[in-house]
Design a protein around this motif. Structure first.
Motif, PDB file in Angstrom:
ATOM      1  N   GLY A  15       0.786  -1.230   0.000  1.00  0.00           N
ATOM      2  CA  GLY A  15       0.000   0.000   0.000  1.00  0.00           C
ATOM      3  C   GLY A  15       0.811   1.269   0.000  1.00  0.00           C
ATOM      4  N   HIS A  16       2.105   1.207  -0.293  1.00  0.00           N
ATOM      5  CA  HIS A  16       2.983   2.359  -0.194  1.00  0.00           C
ATOM      6  C   HIS A  16       3.143   3.031  -1.561  1.00  0.00           C
ATOM      7  CE1 HIS A  16       5.747   4.434   2.509  1.00  0.00           C
ATOM      8  NE2 HIS A  16       6.530   4.633   1.453  1.00  0.00           N
ATOM      9  N   PRO A  17       3.449   4.350  -1.595  1.00  0.00           N
ATOM     10  CA  PRO A  17       3.703   5.018  -2.881  1.00  0.00           C
ATOM     11  C   PRO A  17       4.846   4.338  -3.632  1.00  0.00           C
ATOM     12  CG  PRO A  17       3.426   6.652  -1.140  1.00  0.00           C
ATOM     13  CD  PRO A  17       3.480   5.316  -0.463  1.00  0.00           C
ATOM     14  N   PRO A  18       4.781   4.321  -4.971  1.00  0.00           N
ATOM     15  CA  PRO A  18       5.788   3.586  -5.764  1.00  0.00           C
ATOM     16  C   PRO A  18       7.151   4.274  -5.721  1.00  0.00           C
ATOM     17  CG  PRO A  18       4.352   4.871  -7.209  1.00  0.00           C
ATOM     18  CD  PRO A  18       3.765   4.976  -5.831  1.00  0.00           C
ATOM     19  N   PRO A  19       8.250   3.510  -5.812  1.00  0.00           N
ATOM     20  CA  PRO A  19       9.594   4.106  -5.844  1.00  0.00           C
ATOM     21  C   PRO A  19       9.866   4.764  -7.190  1.00  0.00           C
ATOM     22  CG  PRO A  19       9.732   1.723  -6.050  1.00  0.00           C
ATOM     23  CD  PRO A  19       8.288   2.032  -5.805  1.00  0.00           C
ATOM     24  N   ILE A  20      10.853   5.665  -7.199  1.00  0.00           N
ATOM     25  CA  ILE A  20      11.267   6.358  -8.420  1.00  0.00           C
ATOM     26  C   ILE A  20      12.664   5.834  -8.794  1.00  0.00           C
ATOM     27  CG2 ILE A  20      11.695   8.590  -9.514  1.00  0.00           C
ATOM     28  CD1 ILE A  20       8.836   8.261  -8.612  1.00  0.00           C
ATOM     29  N   LEU A  21      12.860   5.473 -10.081  1.00  0.00           N
ATOM     30  CA  LEU A  21      14.151   4.991 -10.583  1.00  0.00           C
ATOM     31  C   LEU A  21      14.750   6.052 -11.498  1.00  0.00           C
ATOM     32  CD1 LEU A  21      16.355   2.869 -11.142  1.00  0.00           C
ATOM     33  CD2 LEU A  21      14.863   1.948 -12.957  1.00  0.00           C
ATOM     34  N   HIS A  77      17.424   9.762 -16.806  1.00  0.00           N
ATOM     35  CA  HIS A  77      15.989   9.679 -17.035  1.00  0.00           C
ATOM     36  C   HIS A  77      15.335   9.036 -15.816  1.00  0.00           C
ATOM     37  CE1 HIS A  77      12.139   9.207 -19.023  1.00  0.00           C
ATOM     38  NE2 HIS A  77      12.162   7.903 -18.725  1.00  0.00           N
ATOM     39  N   ALA A  78      14.270   9.702 -15.300  1.00  0.00           N
ATOM     40  CA  ALA A  78      13.577   9.194 -14.106  1.00  0.00           C
ATOM     41  C   ALA A  78      12.193   8.669 -14.478  1.00  0.00           C
ATOM     42  CB  ALA A  78      13.439  10.293 -13.058  1.00  0.00           C
ATOM     43  N   ALA A  79      11.761   7.630 -13.761  1.00  0.00           N
ATOM     44  CA  ALA A  79      10.428   7.056 -13.990  1.00  0.00           C
ATOM     45  C   ALA A  79       9.981   6.344 -12.719  1.00  0.00           C
ATOM     46  CB  ALA A  79      10.447   6.101 -15.174  1.00  0.00           C
ATOM     47  N   ARG A  80       8.671   6.296 -12.546  1.00  0.00           N
ATOM     48  CA  ARG A  80       8.144   5.557 -11.409  1.00  0.00           C
ATOM     49  C   ARG A  80       8.114   4.077 -11.761  1.00  0.00           C
ATOM     50  NH1 ARG A  80       1.975   7.475 -10.851  1.00  0.00           N
ATOM     51  NH2 ARG A  80       1.834   5.616  -9.525  1.00  0.00           N
ATOM     52  N   LEU A  85       7.252  14.982  -8.895  1.00  0.00           N
ATOM     53  CA  LEU A  85       8.424  14.427  -8.205  1.00  0.00           C
ATOM     54  C   LEU A  85       9.387  13.792  -9.206  1.00  0.00           C
ATOM     55  CD1 LEU A  85       9.951  13.605  -5.634  1.00  0.00           C
ATOM     56  CD2 LEU A  85       8.418  11.614  -5.455  1.00  0.00           C
ATOM     57  N   VAL A  86       8.849  13.081 -10.183  1.00  0.00           N
ATOM     58  CA  VAL A  86       9.695  12.449 -11.208  1.00  0.00           C
ATOM     59  C   VAL A  86      10.497  13.507 -11.957  1.00  0.00           C
ATOM     60  CG1 VAL A  86       9.663  11.142 -13.372  1.00  0.00           C
ATOM     61  CG2 VAL A  86       8.233  10.413 -11.445  1.00  0.00           C
ATOM     62  N   GLU A  87       9.834  14.645 -12.297  1.00  0.00           N
ATOM     63  CA  GLU A  87      10.538  15.714 -13.007  1.00  0.00           C
ATOM     64  C   GLU A  87      11.690  16.270 -12.176  1.00  0.00           C
ATOM     65  OE1 GLU A  87       7.691  18.667 -13.935  1.00  0.00           O
ATOM     66  OE2 GLU A  87       6.548  17.424 -15.341  1.00  0.00           O
ATOM     67  N   ILE A  88      11.454  16.445 -10.879  1.00  0.00           N
ATOM     68  CA  ILE A  88      12.505  16.998 -10.025  1.00  0.00           C
ATOM     69  C   ILE A  88      13.685  16.044  -9.925  1.00  0.00           C
ATOM     70  CG2 ILE A  88      13.046  17.730  -7.672  1.00  0.00           C
ATOM     71  CD1 ILE A  88      10.139  18.682  -7.436  1.00  0.00           C
ATOM     72  N   VAL A  89      13.401  14.760  -9.752  1.00  0.00           N
ATOM     73  CA  VAL A  89      14.475  13.762  -9.644  1.00  0.00           C
ATOM     74  C   VAL A  89      15.286  13.712 -10.940  1.00  0.00           C
ATOM     75  CG1 VAL A  89      14.960  11.296  -9.402  1.00  0.00           C
ATOM     76  CG2 VAL A  89      13.257  12.391  -7.921  1.00  0.00           C
ATOM     77  N   GLU A  90      14.595  13.810 -12.050  1.00  0.00           N
ATOM     78  CA  GLU A  90      15.285  13.751 -13.332  1.00  0.00           C
ATOM     79  C   GLU A  90      16.208  14.948 -13.533  1.00  0.00           C
ATOM     80  OE1 GLU A  90      13.748  13.904 -17.873  1.00  0.00           O
ATOM     81  OE2 GLU A  90      13.071  12.166 -16.684  1.00  0.00           O
ATOM     82  N   GLY A  91      15.860  16.088 -12.991  1.00  0.00           N
ATOM     83  CA  GLY A  91      16.676  17.277 -13.171  1.00  0.00           C
ATOM     84  C   GLY A  91      17.743  17.453 -12.122  1.00  0.00           C
ATOM     85  N   ALA A  92      17.828  16.560 -11.141  1.00  0.00           N
ATOM     86  CA  ALA A  92      18.804  16.700 -10.063  1.00  0.00           C
ATOM     87  C   ALA A  92      20.091  15.955 -10.394  1.00  0.00           C
ATOM     88  CB  ALA A  92      18.209  16.163  -8.760  1.00  0.00           C
ATOM     89  N   ALA A  93      21.110  16.298  -9.614  1.00  0.00           N
ATOM     90  CA  ALA A  93      22.373  15.571  -9.745  1.00  0.00           C
ATOM     91  C   ALA A  93      22.187  14.137  -9.284  1.00  0.00           C
ATOM     92  CB  ALA A  93      23.452  16.274  -8.933  1.00  0.00           C
ATOM     93  N   ALA A  94      23.121  13.254  -9.688  1.00  0.00           N
ATOM     94  CA  ALA A  94      22.936  11.827  -9.481  1.00  0.00           C
ATOM     95  C   ALA A  94      23.221  11.357  -8.075  1.00  0.00           C
ATOM     96  CB  ALA A  94      23.809  11.037 -10.464  1.00  0.00           C
TER      97      ALA A  94
END
Length: 638
Positions: A533-539, A544-547, A599-608
């Motif tokens: 029941g938890h929110p999905p992780p982001i990869l 490139h980021a995706a849920r 959230l996916v957009e922010i992760v994709e634009g951040a440093a690794a």
């Protein structure tokens, strides 16, 4: 009840035919009543020499004064009697009965006819001559000059037989005003029954004639008085005095409308403010209280005021010393006093009264009376007591809340390691940000856990126990500790989640929660994980980021026998996985999927690096720290 009107081939009601005989009879009766009123209006206009509209107002006023229907009054004006539906006067059936109501109607008819006869007398040709021939009357002038009220000298107007048919206003004082505000200039030289026709119907005209003929003074009132002029009727309470003078009669009168208005305002103000007034005459030992003063002490007009020397019978024993000391000050120092006292009414009701009293002194400075003002402040005191109790309870709860926050934060710090003290996990570089809600009442049950297992795998998990406050923190501690203990069995994450669900289901008090539990194998760079029941992780991979889409299994504690699946995800070197709780993405009024996409957009634009990703997310997501805890967990594959 009058002859029957036959209607050929009349159909019964509801058959769709024409009107019935009874309906036609009522229709004719209604038409006749309107015709009678219209004819009476014309006749009355001719007799009074006034417009038809004004005559109708006189007719309405006359009907009200005689307590008759308008149609009955109109019939009396025309000199007739009530008629049947067909216009034929009904014949009496059986022997004649002396009905008292019959005589009352005859009396009213006679009174109406006499009033109309007088109102119709308008031969004022000789009024100016009569006024000029009236000699000076020092007695009458003395009455007019000495009267503080309205006063008038009336000289009689007689017919050819010497009968008094009216009075003429021969003199008025400066205070004289009628109900319509007319003064000396508008009333002088005018006939009484023309400017004040109400005198005829209220019996004043007959009384004035009696004073003129007998010499006996007349006094009446206050009484209800009505009159009409120019189609306008007015009413008031009136007091009248009448005496004979050499040239006629002097009448003094007072309208009590202003007094009544002031009295009503005072009574209304007393009632609304619950303020009463009283006076104690020290000479006669008499007590006078207003109605609200009596009500404040729970007494009626029959009960009367409470004598001062009997106050101790109704005042609360605790307040008696204050009352006695205050009255001692009142009499010895002759100064006003102000105090609050509690009484017990005869009905057993406790009341709080505010009392102000001051002495009334004579010329030598001795008290001759005591004036009182009392206000019932019981409701105010009850409100103040309720507010005081509410404030006390609020302070108590506030203190408990502060203590609960301290305990909650202490327990949270004891359970969750500091962000910079994460357990080193093989093949992974991790960073965490765990932020408690700023509002004490909103501190929730966010948790995370990391472990390096004996078989070389790494355990990483994140979860959220439902609720807020100390209870949520306690549930969080049980979930986290339970999972860490179960992890040493070596079972896969699906089995761990199933056991953890059974553990949460047995907790008291009952609670629910979400969790994401993962095993990472560094040799194969393989992550096996379960989502309860938890929110999905982001990869994040190669910029490139995706849920990671998944159909989540049931929440923990929802279904004791639920089965949880294990998902396998192949990772690569440099991949970054972001785990988070719902405090990061939930916001009132926003769509959850849109927030995850942001959230996916922010992760994709951040440093690794995990640290940079967490900092960027916290800076740009705009999460509500007041609403809930927020926990973020990022791991990068070496």
């Amino acid at each position: 009840m009058g002859s029957t009107v036959a209607v050929p081939d009349a159909e019964p009601p509801g058959t769709g035919g024409g009107p019935t005989a009874r309906e036609l009879a009522h229709l004719r009766a209604s038409m006749r009543e309107r015709a009678v009123v219209a004819e009476a209006r014309v006749v009355l206009a001719e007799r009074l020499r006034c417009p038809a509209g004004e005559a109708l107002q006189h007719l309405i006023w006359l009907a009200r004064e005689l307590d008759l229907e308008l149609e009955e009054t109109a019939a009396l004006v025309l000199g007739g009697r009530p008629v049947g539906l067909d216009g034929i006067e009904p014949e009496p059936e059986g022997p004649m009965v002396l009905d008292p109501a019959h005589w009352l109607r005859l009396d009213r008819a006679a009174a109406a006819e006499e009033a109309l006869r007088r109102l119709g007398v308008e031969d004022d040709v000789g009024d100016a001559e009569l006024l000029a021939q009236t000699p000076d009357d020092p007695v009458a002038q003395a009455v007019l000059d000495s009267s503080l009220d309205c006063a008038s000298l009336l000289v009689p107007v007689r017919d050819s037989e010497g009968k008094v048919v009216d009075f003429l206003n021969a003199g008025l004082n400066d205070a004289a005003r009628d109900l319509f505000g007319r003064g000396v200039d508008e009333l002088i030289g005018r006939r009484l029954l023309r400017v004040d026709p109400g005198s005829a119907l209220n019996g004043l005209f007959e009384a004035y004639v009696e004073v003129l003929e007998s010499g006996k003074a007349y006094a009446r009132g206050p009484f209800h008085f009505s009159t009409a002029q120019n189609g306008v009727a007015r009413s008031t309470r009136l007091t009248v005095r009448c005496v004979r003078v050499p040239t006629g009669i002097c009448v003094t009168w007072r309208y009590h409308d202003e007094e009544d208005r002031i009295r009503r305002r005072l009574e209304r103000a007393e009632r609304l403010a619950q303020v009463g007034f009283g006076e104690w005459d020290l000479v006669s030992d008499e007590h006078t209280w207003s109605a609200q003063m009596l009500a404040n002490y729970g007494r009626t007009a029959q009960d009367g005021p409470v004598p001062v020397d009997e106050l101790q019978k109704i005042v609360m024993a605790e307040d008696l010393p204050l009352v006695e000391d205050s009255f001692r000050t009142l009499f010895t120092r002759r100064e006003p006093i102000e105090l609050e006292l509690r009484i017990m009414t005869a009905a057993g009701e406790n009341r709080h009264l505010w009392l102000f009293a001051e002495p009334v002194l004579d010329g030598s400075g001795r008290p001759v009376a005591i004036s009182f003002v009392s206000q019932d402040i019981t409701r105010r005191r009850y409100i103040e007591e309720a507010l005081a109790e509410t404030r006390k309870e609020f302070l108590r709860q506030q203190s408990e809340t502060v203590r609960e926050r301290q305990v909650t934060l202490t327990l949270r710090r004891a359970i969750l390691p500091p962000d910079h003290e994460l357990v080193t996990m093989p093949g992974l570089h991790a960073a965490v940000r765990s932020l408690a809600a700023e509002s004490t009442a909103r501190i929730g049950g966010d948790w995370y856990a990391t472990r390096a297992l004996q078989d070389g795998r790494a355990l990483l998990a994140i979860g959220d126990a439902a609720g807020h406050g100390l209870a949520a923190t306690a549930a969080m501690a049980r979930m986290r500790m339970g999972l860490l203990g179960l992890a040493y069995t070596g079972e896969d994450t699906g089995e761990l989640a199933r056991w953890l669900n059974q553990l949460v289901s047995d907790l008291e008090p009952a609670t629910i929660g979400t969790a994401l539990v993962a095993h990472y194998c560094p040799r194969a760079r393989l992550m096996r994980w379960t989502c309860a029941g938890h929110p999905p992780p982001i990869l994040l991979r190669d910029g490139h980021a995706a849920r990671l889409d998944v159909d989540p299994d049931p929440v923990l504690g929802g279904f004791p026998d639920a089965v949880y699946s294990t998902i396998t995800t192949q990772l690569r070197s440099g991949d970054l996985i972001l785990l988070y709780t719902d405090g990061l993405i939930e916001r009132r009024g926003d769509d959850l999927d849109e927030r995850i996409a942001r959230l996916v957009e922010i992760v994709e634009g951040a440093a690794a690096s995990p640290e940079h990703v967490l900092d960027a997310v916290l800076a740009q997501m705009g999460h509500d720290r007041d609403a809930d805890d927020t926990t973020l967990f990022a791991v990068r594959v070496d």
